[in-house]
Design a protein around this motif. Structure first.
Motif, PDB file in Angstrom:
ATOM      1  N   ARG A  30      37.256  58.298  38.410  1.00 32.65           N
ATOM      2  CA  ARG A  30      36.191  57.306  38.579  1.00 32.65           C
ATOM      3  C   ARG A  30      36.728  55.890  38.375  1.00 32.65           C
ATOM      4  N   ALA A  31      37.574  55.710  37.372  1.00 32.14           N
ATOM      5  CA  ALA A  31      38.151  54.388  37.125  1.00 32.14           C
ATOM      6  C   ALA A  31      39.014  53.952  38.303  1.00 32.14           C
ATOM      7  N   ASP A  32      39.755  54.878  38.881  1.00 38.18           N
ATOM      8  CA  ASP A  32      40.596  54.575  40.034  1.00 38.18           C
ATOM      9  C   ASP A  32      39.760  54.157  41.231  1.00 38.18           C
ATOM     10  N   GLN A  36      39.654  50.438  42.966  1.00 39.50           N
ATOM     11  CA  GLN A  36      39.933  50.301  44.394  1.00 39.50           C
ATOM     12  C   GLN A  36      38.796  49.556  45.088  1.00 39.50           C
ATOM     13  N   ASP A  37      37.560  49.850  44.717  1.00 44.31           N
ATOM     14  CA  ASP A  37      36.406  49.151  45.286  1.00 44.31           C
ATOM     15  C   ASP A  37      36.459  47.662  44.973  1.00 44.31           C
ATOM     16  N   GLU A  38      36.831  47.326  43.740  1.00 44.41           N
ATOM     17  CA  GLU A  38      36.937  45.920  43.352  1.00 44.41           C
ATOM     18  C   GLU A  38      38.020  45.205  44.152  1.00 44.41           C
ATOM     19  N   GLY A  44      38.095  41.345  50.781  1.00 37.68           N
ATOM     20  CA  GLY A  44      37.123  40.976  51.810  1.00 37.68           C
ATOM     21  C   GLY A  44      36.620  39.565  51.650  1.00 37.68           C
ATOM     22  N   LYS A  45      36.419  39.137  50.400  1.00 42.95           N
ATOM     23  CA  LYS A  45      35.977  37.763  50.147  1.00 42.95           C
ATOM     24  C   LYS A  45      37.063  36.760  50.521  1.00 42.95           C
ATOM     25  N   GLU A  46      38.308  37.106  50.237  1.00 43.47           N
ATOM     26  CA  GLU A  46      39.417  36.217  50.587  1.00 43.47           C
ATOM     27  C   GLU A  46      39.525  36.051  52.090  1.00 43.47           C
ATOM     28  N   ARG A  47      39.324  37.123  52.821  1.00 44.16           N
ATOM     29  CA  ARG A  47      39.381  37.042  54.284  1.00 44.16           C
ATOM     30  C   ARG A  47      38.231  36.207  54.836  1.00 44.16           C
TER      31      ARG A  47
END
Length: 50
Positions: A30-32, A36-38, A44-47
């Motif tokens: 779950r932590a992984d 990965q989602d973060e 995506g925000k950087e793009r």
């Protein structure tokens, strides 16, 4: 226990065939996935800013 069941049904990015209810690696998995989602969200925000 409800969280594990929901996670097992709707998990993304993992090809594990084991049930999360009794999995000894549930916390690591779950932590992984959350990390990965973060990373994907941040990327995506950087793009979008470019």
């Amino acid at each position: 226990m409800g969280q594990r069941l929901i996670y097992w049904i709707f998990q993304r990015g993992k090809n594990c065939k084991h049930c999360c209810l009794w999995c000894e690696y549930y916390d690591l998995c779950r932590a992984d996935v959350l990390a990965q989602d973060e990373r994907e969200e941040k990327h995506g925000k950087e793009r979008a800013e470019e």
